[in-house]
Design a protein around this motif. Structure first.
Motif, PDB file in Angstrom:
ATOM      1  N   SER A 119       0.825  -1.209   0.000  1.00 42.44           N
ATOM      2  CA  SER A 119       0.000   0.000   0.000  1.00 42.44           C
ATOM      3  C   SER A 119       0.861   1.262   0.000  1.00 42.44           C
ATOM      4  O   SER A 119       0.588   2.210  -0.751  1.00 42.44           O
ATOM      5  CB  SER A 119      -0.921  -0.018   1.223  1.00 42.44           C
ATOM      6  N   ARG A 122       2.416   1.806  -3.427  1.00 46.95           N
ATOM      7  CA  ARG A 122       1.381   2.327  -4.353  1.00 46.95           C
ATOM      8  C   ARG A 122       1.184   3.825  -4.133  1.00 46.95           C
ATOM      9  O   ARG A 122       1.112   4.597  -5.089  1.00 46.95           O
ATOM     10  CB  ARG A 122       0.062   1.583  -4.172  1.00 46.95           C
ATOM     11  N   GLN A 123       1.086   4.239  -2.871  1.00 43.83           N
ATOM     12  CA  GLN A 123       0.920   5.665  -2.546  1.00 43.83           C
ATOM     13  C   GLN A 123       2.139   6.471  -2.986  1.00 43.83           C
ATOM     14  O   GLN A 123       1.992   7.589  -3.501  1.00 43.83           O
ATOM     15  CB  GLN A 123       0.687   5.847  -1.045  1.00 43.83           C
ATOM     16  N   GLU A 126       1.931   6.904  -6.746  1.00 48.82           N
ATOM     17  CA  GLU A 126       0.904   7.913  -7.068  1.00 48.82           C
ATOM     18  C   GLU A 126       1.420   9.322  -6.784  1.00 48.82           C
ATOM     19  O   GLU A 126       1.223  10.242  -7.571  1.00 48.82           O
ATOM     20  CB  GLU A 126      -0.373   7.659  -6.258  1.00 48.82           C
ATOM     21  N   GLN A 162       0.078  -6.113  -8.012  1.00 46.49           N
ATOM     22  CA  GLN A 162      -0.607  -5.246  -7.043  1.00 46.49           C
ATOM     23  C   GLN A 162      -0.061  -3.819  -7.065  1.00 46.49           C
ATOM     24  O   GLN A 162      -0.711  -2.900  -6.577  1.00 46.49           O
ATOM     25  CB  GLN A 162      -0.468  -5.798  -5.625  1.00 46.49           C
ATOM     26  N   LEU A 163       1.136  -3.642  -7.620  1.00 50.50           N
ATOM     27  CA  LEU A 163       1.756  -2.315  -7.682  1.00 50.50           C
ATOM     28  C   LEU A 163       1.510  -1.625  -9.019  1.00 50.50           C
ATOM     29  O   LEU A 163       1.702  -0.418  -9.129  1.00 50.50           O
ATOM     30  CB  LEU A 163       3.267  -2.427  -7.466  1.00 50.50           C
ATOM     31  N   ARG A 165      -0.274   0.130 -12.133  1.00 49.93           N
ATOM     32  CA  ARG A 165      -1.390   1.097 -12.173  1.00 49.93           C
ATOM     33  C   ARG A 165      -2.649   0.435 -12.711  1.00 49.93           C
ATOM     34  O   ARG A 165      -2.618  -0.316 -13.658  1.00 49.93           O
ATOM     35  CB  ARG A 165      -1.006   2.288 -13.043  1.00 49.93           C
TER      36      ARG A 165
END
Length: 167
Positions: A119, A122-123, A126, A162-163, A165
């Motif tokens: 998570s 991913r953040q 982004e 999961q990573l 986009r």
């Protein structure tokens, strides 16, 4: 996702001053995922001690200008600044001038990456896109895609979708 991930700065974890710093010519086009292949760090102090050790090894034994990775992430999801945004790393031979190197702290041949670490990365990605450090259509690789290595470990490599986009 507008949530900005908190990053522990090099000053906070006690990094040595880099010998040199080369700036990327634009937003990174690729993200390359690594693992440190060391024991998982248990808490922030343990992770920070490990970071100091990794940086020392990269600078002394490998003669890098700094820790090789742009960012590292602990199992609790804490993200640590390595070289940071917009800086050429020393993480994937022949592939550093247009990429961002992110290392998960631990050995993922054996361990599964935590939901928190996934998570946070991913953040971070982004955030990099939003801030212009990472191209919106960046391509994500595991280190083994670009070199003869087991890195980032079988279980982390399996988690790479999961990573990626979703847009």
């Amino acid at each position: 996702m507008d949530q900005k991930v908190m990053v522990v700065s090099v000053l906070e974890w006690g990094a040595a001053t880099p010998r040199n710093k080369e700036t990327l010519r634009g937003p990174a086009q690729r993200v390359i995922i690594h693992h440190t292949a060391l024991a998982n760090c248990k808490d922030q102090k343990d992770c920070m001690d490990q970071l100091v050790s990794i940086q020392r090894m990269h600078m002394k034994e490998r003669a890098f200008d700094n820790i090789g990775y742009n960012f590292l992430v602990g199992g609790d999801g804490t993200v640590y600044e390595g070289r940071g945004w917009g800086v050429v790393g020393a993480h994937t031979k022949g592939n550093n001038h247009d990429s961002l190197g992110i290392a998960f702290m631990g050995n993922f041949n054996y361990d599964t990456p935590s939901k928190e670490a996934i998570s946070s990365v991913r953040q971070l990605l982004e955030s990099g896109v939003c801030e212009g450090f990472l191209h919106p259509q960046f391509v994500l690789f595991g280190h083994r895609d670009l070199g003869n290595t087991e890195c980032p470990g079988q279980k982390l490599y399996a988690a790479l979708p999961q990573l990626r986009r979703s847009t």
